[in-house]
Design an enzyme around this catalytic site. Structure first.
Site, PDB file in Angstrom:
ATOM      1  N   THR A   1       7.002  -6.959   1.837  1.00  0.00           N
ATOM      2  CA  THR A   1       6.144  -7.423   0.694  1.00  0.00           C
ATOM      3  C   THR A   1       5.964  -6.112  -0.160  1.00  0.00           C
ATOM      4  O   THR A   1       5.030  -6.375  -0.990  1.00  0.00           O
ATOM      5  CB  THR A   1       4.672  -7.836   1.171  1.00  0.00           C
ATOM      6  OG1 THR A   1       4.120  -6.792   1.674  1.00  0.00           O
ATOM      7  CG2 THR A   1       4.844  -9.167   1.767  1.00  0.00           C
TER       8      THR A   1
ATOM      9  N   ASP B   1       3.326  -2.584   1.561  1.00  0.00           N
ATOM     10  CA  ASP B   1       2.890  -1.229   1.098  1.00  0.00           C
ATOM     11  C   ASP B   1       1.575  -1.450   0.519  1.00  0.00           C
ATOM     12  O   ASP B   1       1.019  -1.419  -0.690  1.00  0.00           O
ATOM     13  CB  ASP B   1       3.911  -0.993  -0.316  1.00  0.00           C
ATOM     14  CG  ASP B   1       4.015  -2.130  -1.319  1.00  0.00           C
ATOM     15  OD1 ASP B   1       4.097  -1.631  -2.609  1.00  0.00           O
ATOM     16  OD2 ASP B   1       3.589  -3.135  -0.899  1.00  0.00           O
TER      17      ASP B   1
ATOM     18  N   ASP C   1      -1.023  -7.065  -0.243  1.00  0.00           N
ATOM     19  CA  ASP C   1      -0.338  -6.648   1.050  1.00  0.00           C
ATOM     20  C   ASP C   1      -1.406  -6.727   2.112  1.00  0.00           C
ATOM     21  O   ASP C   1      -1.188  -7.206   3.172  1.00  0.00           O
ATOM     22  CB  ASP C   1       0.164  -5.440   1.028  1.00  0.00           C
ATOM     23  CG  ASP C   1       1.144  -5.079   0.298  1.00  0.00           C
ATOM     24  OD1 ASP C   1       0.910  -4.800  -0.912  1.00  0.00           O
ATOM     25  OD2 ASP C   1       2.511  -5.070   0.664  1.00  0.00           O
TER      26      ASP C   1
ATOM     27  N   PHE D   1       8.281  -5.462  -9.697  1.00  0.00           N
ATOM     28  CA  PHE D   1       8.019  -3.972  -9.193  1.00  0.00           C
ATOM     29  C   PHE D   1       8.539  -3.669  -7.816  1.00  0.00           C
ATOM     30  O   PHE D   1       9.457  -2.781  -7.769  1.00  0.00           O
ATOM     31  CB  PHE D   1       6.458  -3.872  -8.812  1.00  0.00           C
ATOM     32  CG  PHE D   1       6.074  -2.646  -8.391  1.00  0.00           C
ATOM     33  CD1 PHE D   1       5.903  -2.537  -6.861  1.00  0.00           C
ATOM     34  CD2 PHE D   1       6.055  -1.502  -9.113  1.00  0.00           C
ATOM     35  CE1 PHE D   1       5.622  -1.181  -6.391  1.00  0.00           C
ATOM     36  CE2 PHE D   1       5.573  -0.200  -8.445  1.00  0.00           C
ATOM     37  CZ  PHE D   1       5.378  -0.169  -7.109  1.00  0.00           C
ATOM     38  N   ASN D   2       8.660  -4.362  -6.794  1.00  0.00           N
ATOM     39  CA  ASN D   2       9.389  -4.258  -5.636  1.00  0.00           C
ATOM     40  C   ASN D   2      10.687  -3.959  -5.851  1.00  0.00           C
ATOM     41  O   ASN D   2      11.581  -3.307  -5.026  1.00  0.00           O
ATOM     42  CB  ASN D   2       8.939  -5.565  -4.799  1.00  0.00           C
ATOM     43  CG  ASN D   2       7.398  -5.600  -4.014  1.00  0.00           C
ATOM     44  OD1 ASN D   2       6.771  -4.241  -4.004  1.00  0.00           O
ATOM     45  ND2 ASN D   2       6.973  -6.450  -3.865  1.00  0.00           N
TER      46      ASN D   2
ATOM     47  N   ASN E   1       3.177   0.636  -3.767  1.00  0.00           N
ATOM     48  CA  ASN E   1       2.084   0.721  -4.650  1.00  0.00           C
ATOM     49  C   ASN E   1       1.543   1.672  -4.862  1.00  0.00           C
ATOM     50  O   ASN E   1       0.714   2.256  -5.673  1.00  0.00           O
ATOM     51  CB  ASN E   1       1.063  -0.473  -4.042  1.00  0.00           C
ATOM     52  CG  ASN E   1       1.292  -1.714  -4.211  1.00  0.00           C
ATOM     53  OD1 ASN E   1       1.789  -2.280  -5.514  1.00  0.00           O
ATOM     54  ND2 ASN E   1       1.354  -2.660  -3.085  1.00  0.00           N
TER      55      ASN E   1
ATOM     56  N   HIS F   1       0.298 -11.946  -4.566  1.00  0.00           N
ATOM     57  CA  HIS F   1       1.873 -12.202  -4.238  1.00  0.00           C
ATOM     58  C   HIS F   1       2.171 -12.347  -2.995  1.00  0.00           C
ATOM     59  O   HIS F   1       2.671 -13.082  -2.502  1.00  0.00           O
ATOM     60  CB  HIS F   1       2.418 -11.148  -5.082  1.00  0.00           C
ATOM     61  CG  HIS F   1       1.894 -10.739  -6.555  1.00  0.00           C
ATOM     62  ND1 HIS F   1       2.373 -11.165  -7.466  1.00  0.00           N
ATOM     63  CD2 HIS F   1       1.085  -9.827  -6.741  1.00  0.00           C
ATOM     64  CE1 HIS F   1       1.857 -10.900  -8.830  1.00  0.00           C
ATOM     65  NE2 HIS F   1       1.048  -9.676  -8.089  1.00  0.00           N
ATOM     66  N   ASP F   2       1.782 -11.286  -2.095  1.00  0.00           N
ATOM     67  CA  ASP F   2       2.140 -10.923  -0.948  1.00  0.00           C
ATOM     68  C   ASP F   2       1.414 -12.060   0.272  1.00  0.00           C
ATOM     69  O   ASP F   2       2.419 -12.520   1.130  1.00  0.00           O
ATOM     70  CB  ASP F   2       1.826  -9.535  -0.214  1.00  0.00           C
ATOM     71  CG  ASP F   2       2.542  -8.582  -1.201  1.00  0.00           C
ATOM     72  OD1 ASP F   2       2.026  -7.419  -1.145  1.00  0.00           O
ATOM     73  OD2 ASP F   2       3.532  -8.833  -1.958  1.00  0.00           O
TER      74      ASP F   2
HETATM   75  O1  RIB Z   1       5.092  -7.273  -8.079  1.00  0.00           O
HETATM   76  C1  RIB Z   1       4.098  -7.464  -7.239  1.00  0.00           C
HETATM   77  C2  RIB Z   1       4.534  -6.814  -5.797  1.00  0.00           C
HETATM   78  O2  RIB Z   1       4.481  -5.384  -6.108  1.00  0.00           O
HETATM   79  C3  RIB Z   1       3.349  -7.084  -4.619  1.00  0.00           C
HETATM   80  O3  RIB Z   1       4.166  -6.877  -3.568  1.00  0.00           O
HETATM   81  C4  RIB Z   1       2.627  -5.900  -5.035  1.00  0.00           C
HETATM   82  O4  RIB Z   1       1.852  -5.627  -3.752  1.00  0.00           O
HETATM   83  C5  RIB Z   1       3.463  -4.619  -5.180  1.00  0.00           C
HETATM   84  O5  RIB Z   1       4.197  -4.114  -3.953  1.00  0.00           O
HETATM   85 CA    CA Z   2       3.319  -5.375  -1.823  1.00  0.00          CA
END
Ligand code: RIB
Ligand code: CA
Length: 312
Positions: free
Chosen positions: A122, A9, A14, A163-164, A38, A237-238
């Site tokens: 991701t 996303d 990403d 979040f994801n 996102n 993160h990704d």
């Molecule tokens: O919490 C972080 C994640 O949420 C990452 O993948 C960021 O790109 C969002 O998608």
């Molecule tokens: Ca992401």
């Protein structure tokens, strides 16, 4: 060589995941699929097209779900901006794309592959969850699911969720309980996988076609994370999730049983890890709990430098 499909996303981190996958000899990127997260589904898809255009990548691209399986979409403009990739101008979204839905691309690609495929989501797990619901038979040709999401002791959406997973907890539960090996690269390690503002400036100084775009984007992403969470740098993160497939030494794993909270009001989307093994359930998940960020950053910086040289 590990064959992967990256479901994302974009999203600043990403984008870094796509770049690392594209630059790594250890991985064969069979396709990129996008999902709302996102930003809206149209924006994450547009951003993926811009990134593929920038990298001059020859990779199939398919657009996926515009909302979670059950719930309404929640986006993250406070972190990624209104475009989902604020902070630098990318080239136009000229990359070609497939007419099929991402879920069907994932199903058809897994079925057609002579080797098992690793799915690397991701973003919210909507596309992956839907693919497993629509065609559970694909599980026999999936090596594992290596996902960015969740946390055991950290959070970024509610005090108990990431979040994801928070955005689509029903899809996440489908994935975590599907019976395939799941690798969870969560905030416990990704909030420590920081690219510093100095490293972003260093990349800008390289003056390459890729580094000249990545540097400003990482500065934006670092600043939004500093303003919103007090994190001093860009938590990519990704890209760390992909890096675990490039060099497993970047993280250390624990094996636990992990389930997803879908009913709670305060606990929606929590990845509930059985760290003391009290449920009696067999572990279904490798959970990354330690990160070697120096190693990860060297891998990441080398990848951007390599892409500078690959893309004229
Ligand atoms: O919490 C972080 C994640 O949420 C990452 O993948 C960021 O790109 C969002 O998608
Ligand atoms: Ca992401």
């Amino acid at each position: 060589m590990t064959k992967i499909i990256l479901d994302c996303d974009p999203g600043h981190d990403d984008m870094m995941a796509i770049m690392l996958a594209a630059a790594s000899d250890e991985l064969e990127l069979l396709g990129i699929t996008t999902v709302a997260g996102n930003q809206t589904g149209s924006k994450t898809f547009e951003n993926a097209r811009k990134i593929i255009t920038l990298l001059n990548l020859d990779v199939p691209l398919a657009r996926g779900a515009d909302k979670p399986i059950v719930r309404e979409l929640i986006t993250a403009p406070q972190i990624h901006g209104n475009s989902g990739l604020d902070g630098a101008e990318l080239p136009g979204a000229d990359a070609p794309y497939l007419g099929c839905h991402a879920v069907d691309f994932i199903i058809d690609s897994v079925k057609a592959s002579k080797d098992k495929i690793t799915l690397v989501p991701t973003g919210p797990l909507t596309n992956i969850g839907l693919a497993l619901i629509k065609a559970p038979e694909i599980k026999k040709n999936i090596e594992q699911i290596v996902l960015m999401g969740g946390a055991v002791y950290d959070s970024n959406m509610t005090p108990g969720s990431e979040f994801n997973i928070f955005v689509d907890p029903e899809a996440a539960r489908e994935v975590f309980l599907c019976g395939l090996p799941v690798t969870m690269v969560g905030l416990d390690v990704t909030n420590k996988s920081l690219m510093s503002f100095e490293q972003a400036e260093e990349m800008i100084g390289w003056g390459g076609r890729i580094s000249s775009v990545v540097g400003p984007l990482m500065k934006f992403f670092g600043q939004s994370n500093l303003d919103y969470f007090g994190i001093n740098g860009a938590p990519i993160h990704d890209a760390l999730t992909v890096a675990t497939l490039v060099n497993p030494d970047v993280v250390e794993f624990e094996n636990w049983f992990v389930d997803i909270e879908t009913q709670g009001e305060l606990t929606r989307g929590q990845t509930v890890a059985d760290v003391y093994r009290v449920t009696g359930n067999e572990p279904n998940c490798r959970v990354a709990m330690k990160v070697n960020n120096d190693l990860f950053m060297s891998i990441m910086m080398d990848a951007v430098k390599k892409l500078d040289g690959m893309v004229d």
